[in-house]
Motif scaffolding. Sequence first.
Motif, PDB file in Angstrom:
ATOM      1  N   ASN A  78      40.385  18.277  85.329  1.00 20.16           N
ATOM      2  CA  ASN A  78      40.024  17.245  84.352  1.00 20.16           C
ATOM      3  C   ASN A  78      40.936  17.249  83.139  1.00 20.16           C
ATOM      4  O   ASN A  78      41.191  16.196  82.536  1.00 20.16           O
TER       5      ASN A  78
ATOM      6  N   TYR B  22      44.198  15.073  83.901  1.00 16.35           N
ATOM      7  CA  TYR B  22      44.109  13.633  84.181  1.00 16.35           C
ATOM      8  C   TYR B  22      43.304  12.946  83.091  1.00 16.35           C
ATOM      9  O   TYR B  22      42.340  13.504  82.570  1.00 16.35           O
ATOM     10  N   GLU B  23      43.677  11.726  82.795  1.00 19.08           N
ATOM     11  CA  GLU B  23      43.010  10.985  81.733  1.00 19.08           C
ATOM     12  C   GLU B  23      41.642  10.468  82.163  1.00 19.08           C
ATOM     13  O   GLU B  23      40.731  10.359  81.356  1.00 19.08           O
ATOM     14  N   GLU B  24      41.485  10.134  83.449  1.00 18.38           N
ATOM     15  CA  GLU B  24      40.264   9.462  83.874  1.00 18.38           C
ATOM     16  C   GLU B  24      39.575  10.125  85.063  1.00 18.38           C
ATOM     17  O   GLU B  24      38.783   9.490  85.748  1.00 18.38           O
ATOM     18  N   GLU B  25      39.826  11.397  85.337  1.00 20.86           N
ATOM     19  CA  GLU B  25      39.308  11.990  86.568  1.00 20.86           C
ATOM     20  C   GLU B  25      37.795  12.189  86.534  1.00 20.86           C
ATOM     21  O   GLU B  25      37.077  11.695  87.381  1.00 20.86           O
TER      22      GLU B  25
END
Length: 207
Positions: free
Chosen positions: A85, A88-91
């Motif tokens: 997490n 990544y920006e949006e995981e």
Amino acid sequence: MDKKEYLENPTVASALSFWKACNFKTPANIKVLNENEFNPGLLETYTDEVYFKLVHYLNYVGKQFISDDFIFAKASTADFVNHINSCYEEEGLTVSELESYKEKPVYDEELWICLYDKKHDVIAATGIAEFDNKIKEGYLDWIQVSEQYRGQGLGKAIVYELLRRLMKKASFVTVSGRVDNKTKPDKLYESCGFEDKILWHILREKN
């Protein structure tokens, strides 16, 4: 999914690994086409996300030399989730979601690896791969390096280590990812010996 067809050309036969292709049903509003099947005219009614797929036949696996400050160590599911997490920006992955991976027949504990920075007492990179014993396919699923450690060869170290572990049991290894990823993962995999790149278009009907 036809096993013979997949083994003959795994990057062209499916955007997914063989196990996933056999166990995933494409929703009615989605088309999945490789670059040879894609028609730009479809963009009038569909949005398009482009993914690459590559294969490694394990004929040779190189070695990435890194500082002695880094070691491969075991990590908990929560450690993997926190690291994924953070990369990544949006995981938004949860522990329960990642724990569910362990229930799959392609789960292999040996293929969950963590590269630990002893000097700073933090996880610098992680990798998760799967192994399908039915067709001897390895699949690299999660490969990520913390932003502050990128450009130091840690991604290649993770990939090589997973390939070495898969050499004991797999005949080939596949990997896929988004083409528009700013970290350019396809370049990393190609530098590690992956080949036969095919682009896959994930088309979703526009509302």
